[in-house]
Motif scaffolding. Structure first.
Motif, PDB file in Angstrom:
ATOM      1  N   LYS A   1       2.521   1.649  -3.433  1.00  0.00           N
ATOM      2  CA  LYS A   1       1.532   2.077  -4.433  1.00  0.00           C
ATOM      3  C   LYS A   1       1.144   3.532  -4.241  1.00  0.00           C
ATOM      4  CE  LYS A   1      -2.955   0.880  -6.371  1.00  0.00           C
ATOM      5  NZ  LYS A   1      -4.142  -0.012  -6.285  1.00  0.00           N
ATOM      6  N   LYS A   2       1.074   3.985  -2.975  1.00  0.00           N
ATOM      7  CA  LYS A   2       0.710   5.365  -2.704  1.00  0.00           C
ATOM      8  C   LYS A   2       1.799   6.328  -3.142  1.00  0.00           C
ATOM      9  CE  LYS A   2      -0.940   8.362   1.029  1.00  0.00           C
ATOM     10  NZ  LYS A   2      -1.250   8.444   2.475  1.00  0.00           N
ATOM     11  N   GLN A   3       3.069   5.925  -2.986  1.00  0.00           N
ATOM     12  CA  GLN A   3       4.179   6.805  -3.327  1.00  0.00           C
ATOM     13  C   GLN A   3       4.539   6.759  -4.809  1.00  0.00           C
ATOM     14  OE1 GLN A   3       7.382   5.752  -0.726  1.00  0.00           O
ATOM     15  NE2 GLN A   3       6.351   6.474   1.132  1.00  0.00           N
TER      16      GLN A   3
ATOM     17  N   LYS B   1       0.828  -1.207   0.000  1.00  0.00           N
ATOM     18  CA  LYS B   1       0.000   0.000   0.000  1.00  0.00           C
ATOM     19  C   LYS B   1       0.865   1.260   0.000  1.00  0.00           C
ATOM     20  CE  LYS B   1      -4.106  -1.881   2.301  1.00  0.00           C
ATOM     21  NZ  LYS B   1      -4.958  -1.815   3.518  1.00  0.00           N
ATOM     22  N   LYS B   2       1.943   1.245   0.798  1.00  0.00           N
ATOM     23  CA  LYS B   2       2.812   2.421   0.861  1.00  0.00           C
ATOM     24  C   LYS B   2       3.510   2.659  -0.478  1.00  0.00           C
ATOM     25  CE  LYS B   2       3.764   2.095   5.827  1.00  0.00           C
ATOM     26  NZ  LYS B   2       4.805   1.901   6.869  1.00  0.00           N
TER      27      LYS B   2
ATOM     28  N   GLY C   1       2.718   4.606  -7.282  1.00  0.00           N
ATOM     29  CA  GLY C   1       1.637   4.213  -8.186  1.00  0.00           C
ATOM     30  C   GLY C   1       1.802   2.834  -8.792  1.00  0.00           C
TER      31      GLY C   1
ATOM     32  N   LYS D   1       1.437  -1.110  -8.902  1.00  0.00           N
ATOM     33  CA  LYS D   1       0.516  -2.085  -8.334  1.00  0.00           C
ATOM     34  C   LYS D   1       1.276  -3.200  -7.634  1.00  0.00           C
ATOM     35  CE  LYS D   1      -3.171  -1.291 -11.699  1.00  0.00           C
ATOM     36  NZ  LYS D   1      -4.063  -1.915 -12.717  1.00  0.00           N
TER      37      LYS D   1
END
Length: 220
Positions: A66-68, A63-64, A70, A72
């Motif tokens: 992907k948040k930083q 999740k981290k 993008g 998957k």
């Protein structure tokens, strides 16, 4: 008239040499086969990527990242696996990489099946038998490794075909080769063996109820 005949003959020849776009042009079988293989590989890759995204969607690290960035989770896992594989090949060599891939994933899968009580005995016993046959041959002589080009990569692909759940090559080998070697051996004095319970613990088989002996009514 001669000019018109020549023009008609030229147009027919050009039509035969260069078929029109609307004509049914048949592709060679090799082109069709290669395109079918590429489509199958693309569909399989998309399926694997979708499964990885679904499995790691709740992972905090994924999740981290992907948040930083993008990226998957599926692409992240594939990239990390590729970097790890490349590092192990460059540092330890292709022989170590092939043995690691053919040992650790099957060991984890077979132990998980054993603990869940749903292990396929012929499948896994056949795989580990084949795996140890390779180890015995390699420990005796280096002739096979030296004479067969890309030996470790061929061995890797064969063993992956044996233990992978989508191919189950060990089952085919067992049914077509090992199952035909003689009849099952029955041992009369064999002790009862435990069976794996769903909790992972072995439980002894319950002995059969002994029927009381019928007493002879004609006692003297």
């Amino acid at each position: 008239k001669e000019v018109s005949k020549r023009a008609g003959t030229t147009s027919q020849a050009s039509h035969l040499a260069y078929p029109s776009p609307n004509s049914h042009y048949l592709c060679p079988p090799t082109v069709k086969t290669s395109s079918h293989i590429m489509e199958t590989l693309k569909a399989k890759a998309k399926e694997i990527l979708t499964d990885l995204n679904e499995q790691f969607k709740d992972n905090e690290l994924a999740k981290k990242v992907k948040k930083q960035t993008g990226i998957k989770p599926g692409i992240l896992v594939i990239g990390a696996g590729f970097i790890l594989a490349l590092f192990s090949i460059l540092v330890f060599g292709q022989e170590f990489f092939a043995k690691a891939v053919c040992f650790f994933p099957p060991a984890i899968l077979s132990l998980a099946k054993l603990r869940s009580g749903t292990i396929d005995g012929p499948f896994w016993i056949t795989y580990w038998l084949i795996f140890n046959i390779f180890n015995v041959i390699e420990s005796i002589t280096d002739y096979v490794e030296e004479c067969i080009p890309f030996y470790h990569w061929l061995k890797l692909m064969f063993l992956v075909w044996c233990f992978h759940t989508s191919t189950k090559g060990s089952t085919h080998i067992y049914e077509n080769i090992f199952a035909k070697f003689g009849d099952p051996v029955e041992v009369d004095d064999a002790e009862p063996m435990g069976v794996p319970s769903p909790g992972g613990q072995y439980v002894e088989n319950e002995p059969e109820d002994e029927q009381p002996l019928e007493q002879d009514t004609n006692e003297i």
